[in-house]
Write an enzyme that holds these catalytic residues in place. Sequence first.
Site, PDB file in Angstrom:
ATOM      1  N   CYS A  48       0.525  -1.368  -0.199  1.00  0.00           N
ATOM      2  CA  CYS A  48      -0.145  -0.122   0.151  1.00  0.00           C
ATOM      3  C   CYS A  48       0.445   0.809  -0.305  1.00  0.00           C
ATOM      4  CB  CYS A  48      -0.788  -0.108   1.268  1.00  0.00           C
ATOM      5  SG  CYS A  48      -0.267   0.003   2.902  1.00  0.00           S
ATOM      6  N   CYS A 153      -4.773  -9.668   5.587  1.00  0.00           N
ATOM      7  CA  CYS A 153      -4.248 -10.265   4.499  1.00  0.00           C
ATOM      8  C   CYS A 153      -5.448 -10.624   3.960  1.00  0.00           C
ATOM      9  CB  CYS A 153      -4.255 -12.348   5.012  1.00  0.00           C
ATOM     10  SG  CYS A 153      -3.874 -12.918   4.087  1.00  0.00           S
ATOM     11  N   LEU A 272      10.192  18.638  10.061  1.00  0.00           N
ATOM     12  CA  LEU A 272      10.520  17.819  11.409  1.00  0.00           C
ATOM     13  C   LEU A 272      10.031  16.815  11.005  1.00  0.00           C
ATOM     14  CD1 LEU A 272      11.634  20.448  12.911  1.00  0.00           C
ATOM     15  CD2 LEU A 272      10.742  19.425  15.313  1.00  0.00           C
ATOM     16  N   VAL A 274       9.574  12.971  12.887  1.00  0.00           N
ATOM     17  CA  VAL A 274      10.008  11.460  13.391  1.00  0.00           C
ATOM     18  C   VAL A 274       9.754  10.439  13.150  1.00  0.00           C
ATOM     19  CG1 VAL A 274       9.661  11.064  15.939  1.00  0.00           C
ATOM     20  CG2 VAL A 274       9.051  13.386  15.514  1.00  0.00           C
ATOM     21  N   VAL A 279       4.109  12.619   7.598  1.00  0.00           N
ATOM     22  CA  VAL A 279       4.865  13.360   6.302  1.00  0.00           C
ATOM     23  C   VAL A 279       5.141  12.366   5.255  1.00  0.00           C
ATOM     24  CG1 VAL A 279       6.970  14.784   5.781  1.00  0.00           C
ATOM     25  CG2 VAL A 279       5.995  14.926   7.704  1.00  0.00           C
ATOM     26  N   ASP A 375      -7.176  11.237  17.587  1.00  0.00           N
ATOM     27  CA  ASP A 375      -7.148  10.339  18.698  1.00  0.00           C
ATOM     28  C   ASP A 375      -6.425  11.328  19.888  1.00  0.00           C
ATOM     29  OD1 ASP A 375      -9.169   9.207  17.174  1.00  0.00           O
ATOM     30  OD2 ASP A 375      -6.869   7.273  17.013  1.00  0.00           O
ATOM     31  N   ALA A1074     -13.851 -19.048 -11.861  1.00  0.00           N
ATOM     32  CA  ALA A1074     -15.386 -18.905 -11.966  1.00  0.00           C
ATOM     33  C   ALA A1074     -15.255 -20.819 -10.536  1.00  0.00           C
ATOM     34  CB  ALA A1074     -16.115 -19.528 -13.424  1.00  0.00           C
ATOM     35  N   GLU A1257     -15.823 -19.791  -4.417  1.00  0.00           N
ATOM     36  CA  GLU A1257     -16.228 -18.903  -4.675  1.00  0.00           C
ATOM     37  C   GLU A1257     -17.957 -19.240  -3.877  1.00  0.00           C
ATOM     38  OE1 GLU A1257     -16.487 -19.340  -8.411  1.00  0.00           O
ATOM     39  OE2 GLU A1257     -16.483 -17.026  -8.803  1.00  0.00           O
TER      40      GLU A1257
HETATM   41  C1  LIG Z   1      -1.537   3.804   8.772  1.00  0.00           C
HETATM   42  C2  LIG Z   1      -1.793   4.667   9.708  1.00  0.00           C
HETATM   43  C3  LIG Z   1      -2.545   4.406  10.702  1.00  0.00           C
HETATM   44  C4  LIG Z   1      -2.441   5.844  11.733  1.00  0.00           C
HETATM   45  N1  LIG Z   1      -3.550   5.705  12.896  1.00  0.00           N
HETATM   46  C5  LIG Z   1      -3.929   6.854  13.571  1.00  0.00           C
HETATM   47  C6  LIG Z   1      -5.158   6.759  14.444  1.00  0.00           C
HETATM   48  O1  LIG Z   1      -5.225   5.922  15.336  1.00  0.00           O
HETATM   49  N2  LIG Z   1      -5.317   8.185  15.233  1.00  0.00           N
HETATM   50  C7  LIG Z   1      -4.560   9.214  15.233  1.00  0.00           C
HETATM   51  O2  LIG Z   1      -4.700  10.049  15.776  1.00  0.00           O
HETATM   52  N3  LIG Z   1      -3.246   9.555  14.199  1.00  0.00           N
HETATM   53  C8  LIG Z   1      -3.168   7.844  13.398  1.00  0.00           C
HETATM   54  N4  LIG Z   1      -2.096   8.410  12.323  1.00  0.00           N
HETATM   55  C9  LIG Z   1      -2.016   9.264  12.303  1.00  0.00           C
HETATM   56  C10 LIG Z   1       0.026   9.870  12.531  1.00  0.00           C
HETATM   57  O3  LIG Z   1       0.842   8.499  12.509  1.00  0.00           O
HETATM   58  C11 LIG Z   1       0.196  10.161  13.480  1.00  0.00           C
HETATM   59  O4  LIG Z   1      -0.349  11.734  13.613  1.00  0.00           O
HETATM   60  C12 LIG Z   1       2.111  10.095  14.450  1.00  0.00           C
HETATM   61  O5  LIG Z   1       1.416  10.697  15.464  1.00  0.00           O
HETATM   62  C13 LIG Z   1       1.681  10.839  13.071  1.00  0.00           C
HETATM   63  O6  LIG Z   1       3.846  10.899  13.774  1.00  0.00           O
HETATM   64  P1  LIG Z   1       4.786  10.736  13.279  1.00  0.00           P
HETATM   65  O7  LIG Z   1       6.206  10.981  14.260  1.00  0.00           O
HETATM   66  O8  LIG Z   1       4.864   9.512  12.272  1.00  0.00           O
HETATM   67  O9  LIG Z   1       4.675  11.702  12.090  1.00  0.00           O
HETATM   68  P2  LIG Z   1       5.547  12.502  10.879  1.00  0.00           P
HETATM   69  O10 LIG Z   1       5.136  12.761   9.790  1.00  0.00           O
HETATM   70  O11 LIG Z   1       7.242  12.830  11.568  1.00  0.00           O
HETATM   71  O12 LIG Z   1       5.064  14.059  11.853  1.00  0.00           O
HETATM   72  C14 LIG Z   1       3.747  15.034  11.348  1.00  0.00           C
HETATM   73  C15 LIG Z   1       3.832  16.683  11.727  1.00  0.00           C
HETATM   74  O13 LIG Z   1       4.495  16.796  12.764  1.00  0.00           O
HETATM   75  C16 LIG Z   1       5.007  18.098  12.841  1.00  0.00           C
HETATM   76  N5  LIG Z   1       5.795  17.829  13.713  1.00  0.00           N
HETATM   77  C17 LIG Z   1       6.549  16.601  14.200  1.00  0.00           C
HETATM   78  N6  LIG Z   1       7.053  16.564  15.570  1.00  0.00           N
HETATM   79  C18 LIG Z   1       6.868  18.030  15.856  1.00  0.00           C
HETATM   80  C19 LIG Z   1       7.759  18.687  16.622  1.00  0.00           C
HETATM   81  N7  LIG Z   1       8.291  18.689  18.054  1.00  0.00           N
HETATM   82  N8  LIG Z   1       7.661  20.010  16.385  1.00  0.00           N
HETATM   83  C20 LIG Z   1       6.914  20.703  15.353  1.00  0.00           C
HETATM   84  N9  LIG Z   1       6.105  20.407  14.764  1.00  0.00           N
HETATM   85  C21 LIG Z   1       6.665  18.936  14.701  1.00  0.00           C
HETATM   86  C22 LIG Z   1       5.932  17.371  11.420  1.00  0.00           C
HETATM   87  O14 LIG Z   1       6.300  18.061  11.395  1.00  0.00           O
HETATM   88  C23 LIG Z   1       4.705  16.812  10.222  1.00  0.00           C
HETATM   89  O15 LIG Z   1       4.661  17.683  10.246  1.00  0.00           O
HETATM   90  C24 LIG Z   1      -2.331   7.812  11.742  1.00  0.00           C
HETATM   91  C25 LIG Z   1      -0.994   7.143  10.123  1.00  0.00           C
HETATM   92  C26 LIG Z   1      -1.242   6.106   9.313  1.00  0.00           C
HETATM   93  C27 LIG Z   1      -0.255   5.873   8.134  1.00  0.00           C
HETATM   94  S1  FES Z   2      -2.954 -11.921   1.919  1.00  0.00           S
HETATM   95 FE1  FES Z   2      -2.434 -13.427   2.846  1.00  0.00          FE
HETATM   96  S2  FES Z   2      -2.704 -15.113   1.955  1.00  0.00           S
HETATM   97 FE2  FES Z   2      -2.972 -13.303   0.399  1.00  0.00          FE
HETATM   98  S1  FES Z   3       3.647  -1.725   2.076  1.00  0.00           S
HETATM   99 FE1  FES Z   3       3.965  -0.587   3.866  1.00  0.00          FE
HETATM  100  S2  FES Z   3       2.081  -1.027   4.936  1.00  0.00           S
HETATM  101 FE2  FES Z   3       1.345  -1.627   3.000  1.00  0.00          FE
END
Ligand SMILES: Cc1cc2nc3c(=O)[nH]c(=O)nc-3n(C[C@H](O)[C@H](O)[C@H](O)COP(=O)(O)OP(=O)(O)OC[C@H]3O[C@@H](n4cnc5c(N)ncnc54)[C@H](O)[C@@H]3O)c2cc1C
Ligand code: FES
Ligand code: FES
Length: 1325
Positions: A48, A153, A272, A274, A279, A375, A1074, A1257
Amino acid sequence: MDHMKNTSSVLVFFVNGKKVVDHQIDPEWTLLFYLRNKLRLCGTKSGCGEGGCGACTVMVSKYDRTNQKIIHLPVNACLAPICSMHGLAVTTVEGIGSTRTKLHPVQERIAKSHGTQCGFCTPGIVMSMYTLLRNSPKPTMKDLEVAFQGNLCRCTGYRPIMEGYKTFTEEWELIQNGNRLNGEQGNGCAMGDKCCKLQNGTTKDPEEVLFNRNEFTPYDSSQEPIFPPELKISDQYDKQYLVIKGKTVTWFRPVNLEQLLQLKKQFPGAKLVVGNTEVGVEVKFKQMVYPVIIQPVLIPEMVAITNTEKGVRIGASATFTDIETYLKNEINRLPEEKTRIFKSIVDMLNWFSGKQIRSVGALGSNIMTGSPISDMLPILMANEVTLETTIVKPEEILSAIYIPYTNSDRYCYAYKQAKRREDDIAIVNAAVNVNFEPKTDIISDINVAFGGMSYKTVTSPKTRQLKGLPWNRQTLELAFIHLQEDLPLDPGAPGGMYLYRKSLTLSLFFKAFLAISADLEKYVPHIKIDKRELSGITSFESKEYKSAQYFTVVPNTQEKSDALQRPIIHKSAYKHATGEAIFCDDIPFFENELYLAFVTSTKSHAKILSVDTTEALAMQGVHYFVSAKDLDPGKNCMGYVERDEKIFYTDIVTSQGQIIGGIVASDEISARKAARKVRIEYEDLYPVIVTIADAIKHNSFFKNPDKVIVKGDVEKAFHETPHVLEGECHISGQEHFYLETQSVVVVPKKEDQEMEIYSATQCPSQLAEAVAQLLGIQQNKIVVKAKRVGGGFGGKETKCFLLALPAAVAAVKLNRPIRCVLDRDEDIVMTGGRHPFLIKYKVAFNNEGKILGAHTKFYNNCGYSIDVSSLVLEHAMTHFQNSYNIPVVRLEGYTCKTNLPSNTAFRATGCPQAMFSAESMLQDISDYLNKDPVTLRELNLYREGDTTFYNQKHTNCTLQKCWNECLHSSRYLEKRKEVDTFNRENRYKKRGLSVIPTTYGVGFPLPHLHQAGALVLVYTDGSVLLNHGGVEMGQGVQTKMLQVASRCLEIPIEKIHTVDVSTDKVPNSTATAASVSSDLNGMAVLQACNTIKERLKPYKETNPEGTWEEWVKKAYFDRVSLSSTGYYKDWDDFGYNWDTGEGRMYNYYTYGAACCEVEIDTLTGDHQVHSVDIVMDLGESLNPAIDVGQIEGAFMQGYGLFVLEELIYSPDGTNYSRGPGTYKIPGFGNIPGEFNVSLLKGSSNSRAVYSSKAIGEPPLFLGSSVAFAIRDAIKAARKENDHSPGFKLDSPATPARIRLACQDNITSKFQEAEPGTFTPWNVLV
Ligand SMILES: Cc1cc2nc3c(=O)[nH]c(=O)nc-3n(C[C@H](O)[C@H](O)[C@H](O)COP(=O)(O)OP(=O)(O)OC[C@H]3O[C@@H](n4cnc5c(N)ncnc54)[C@H](O)[C@@H]3O)c2cc1C
Ligand code: FES
Ligand code: FES
């Protein structure tokens, strides 16, 4: 500057124990890109690219110098920037074991427990499990659940994976040890080793189980590879100020706050990063470019979590995993009343993304992203936490978050409602924080916050007016009024579901009201909470993960070498588990290879005014823009049944996702970047027809009507019967979501226009034919090969042409190999899925509820081209009665032409949608007559000798048998009583039961497709190479064919090998579709093997004591041919004449039944599946393990279709559900608590190979039993509130639909907006 002394621009990290030192890193690369493209470690998959499927999971290890321990984290390689790996150790699936050396127990157990089908998700699942074991060699069942929250899966239904892996758990070990230490009585069970807890809930001999746990290699954690000593001994990489410059992005990793602040001063716009989980998604899918990135993860103040006088200080870059661990310790250490906010956070984290995201994502990032559905923000806002910031103009850095302690008069609760409980974004979330005057119920302060109700997280200021009031029902009503005023939602608000979201705000607050009331009850004597109301507070019971599989065990007399009918594991299972299995995009790069990225329509209906490729073609690495100009105008068309599609669209586009052209470049990144720079100007055209309702309004049909079936005089039936009901149901579409996206590699050969095509296709022969036709080359020069496909489900039948044909054009034009792999979002937008259906019915029935006639109209939303939509409709219409004998019918089918992607075949093509209407009809009758739906269903079931309305007789009809066995094995009658008792005792949780039958007609509707070929080659060492036309896509056809050959040739399966399906071995093979591939190819294989057997017969007779190898050798010396083709055509009675209604429609029927029990939360619409019992007749199963796997996988896919999966379209045809973030297929958390499958014993089938039956199926529709059990539960909820039992429940039965159907005093506060007074955000297509 000081840091210059210790600055590095060289990336150093370890992969599988080997040091990687790279001077030429581009910060734009992800770890996944690096592993797959630079190191060619292709075991790690891309499913994905957005952190939502877990196929790319690897383990990242680091040394924690403060606590002097090694930390292992599961990480999504698709989001992890390669630069973030500096000084870390990465372990991929290749690093833990291989078939060439030794399998790791996690690899061995998933394979042996039949936990792999197509195998594409397997490496990711293996790595999640492996990481868990490295952190905790004896995990608990709960740990296991949590570990897989971020893995998907699409094939297995997860049950076998859990079954295999639970053998690593503490609970499992305890039972085992108990037995060993104390003999038979060890675990308190008189059955000793045969205890049901050891045998999937049943008492069985080793032969009777699908796999034998005693064969598992024990796990010894001391044998794991060691963490690279260099990283442990020296902290040099941790101290380095990293600066890596790429073409467009520069990566900085400062090591102290001062450096960070200086960088921010120098580059105020720097981003930034993390965990890169926000991003990374922005960059990939929103095309954001951040030229300067700063990674603050080594700055002590930013990552430390420490105690303060008033609470806990959390560094902004501390990860959720670290926060969870820390807060859990605090919760255990401190008095309960001090840690209530901590508890809310920890509880919420369980529903926050998957483990992989939580391992790297930070709280500070979550806050700074400011997502309206964060959240964490509601909890932080409701509790008024303090943020510590460091101002560096013009931007701010968040350095820490202070979470205060609570006291005994302060209560905090937080809730999240999503479409899927695990790893999903919130629809609405809420946090409620209430302070009371000491030891009273008088509110001294209250603050509530909600996500999902605006463009940002919002509070409800008016509820603060509740200060001074007592915590009682009057105050609650007042709170409801304030909440409604503070949280308005426009009917057209982004996100849709406005009525549901509004209801949720009150429902979630009400949950907090109940929870706090229950807390206060302990201190405030006059607060009394009714026991029945506690069900509004409690969560669903945790699952036990019980399961049982029943099948016929082969007799003792069967030769050990005879593999037929044994539950042997999938031929590629070990390779799936080690990452050695080669999928299309894993094929090594060819010399000179180029990459093709598509430029597709972004409009649903428009005229193309201009296509400007100037900027794109000037970009580095770009070679060409392939488009319609590269084809003779007459050749620019394609289509499976009718040639009504274009390969490249030129003047008018009729859907988003249609291909206008493609950029061919030296690599994927360059091709994709350039493709985004192709400028297209459009002029909008009207109408834009998106929904079935639009199509009816505009009379937009491919054929009007497409099909009509009449049997008897339906008007007469309506006239003569006592009861007639009318109704309709809408069944939404479904995305295939095979884990491997569509992919192809086209290789032009040096001579004679020859070409080899490696494709993830279900139709190798048809693809070769289409390419040959397009290029004007003879078909004998085009070889299409399909080794394995990472899930197809019908989606890779006709839709693989979409990319293979343009790739072939580009390959010929440039005379170079071309690779093309769709991204997940492209795949969803371009390739269509299951057809949405609108079905209107009028049904006649007598007082008992026997159906006497039906007039039904079927409308399927086909999208822009006809593809196989007519066949889908036909299949739907001939299955509309499901398992019920409806003697008189008038059926009309309409194929609706819309401006959506063209829908196509999908497992059970059209049947599930139509069968759903039969069940809806029965449900309506049952509500109307006030009769038990199970009794009504039983009354109407087909019986032996009954004839369908298309004149096919049910012979060997085992439907009744399956039904009775299902009722019996599921303990339906007892369960009914238990459910009724539960419903009486619980106000806000209701349970429901359903029993649903299925009758599936097996076979293609076109007789010419019922043929197959095989080629069997025997070599002088006795080894056998088997070729046939059935593509392996997880359904186990290769394994079954080996078993057929093993039985026929009387040799062990180990002597037989298959390579791939290749059009130069077996020509003109029928599409693998099928469900009939094993039926057809099995017979062809049997024939070919029989010929060989006949030829070897004299040698066997002359030397009966000899070996297979000796007979083969002798035959060779006697110049006897040791290769043979096999050819099979199905029965001649096949073929239905639509005009006369004569002839056989289907080869035979596969019957089954399922009983399902669910529980719903009537306040939120959430649900949990408690148990599923399935009985299916598969004749004599060729391989019970594979067949049980097919049943479970199909069931879960059906469950997804009817309950979980929702494609969201805007009124202008834009698909908002383009990936796992927004489109929710069932996850591990959706496994039924108890999942039992029985293959009906004593059944046979003379019309298929070795008396087996098709399975791919037929079981899918049984997934609807979840929806009908939910309906039953809703009925109980409605009864509670004095609402009528009858109501409409379309498919899928989403939380929104469930909640709104459970009408109560909350839902009644909100009125539906008048249609036409607003523009809806999304529409029902
Ligand atoms: C598959 C998936 C599932 C997710 N599920 C949820 C979920 O269930 N609930 C939910 O709330 N979110 C969810 N998220 C969103 C995300 O994971 C969260 O928001 C997470 O907290 C981001 O953290 P990161 O460090 O990876 O962010 P990054 O991508 O590293 O940063 C995000 C942003 O924060 C800024 N930033 C980071 N640190 C600072 C700092 N110290 N000062 C100023 N700016 C800063 C960055 O510049 C950027 O703009 C999901 C994302 C994905 C991809
Ligand atoms: S996606 Fe899990 S076995 Fe095919
Ligand atoms: S390819 Fe990374 S989570 Fe789907």
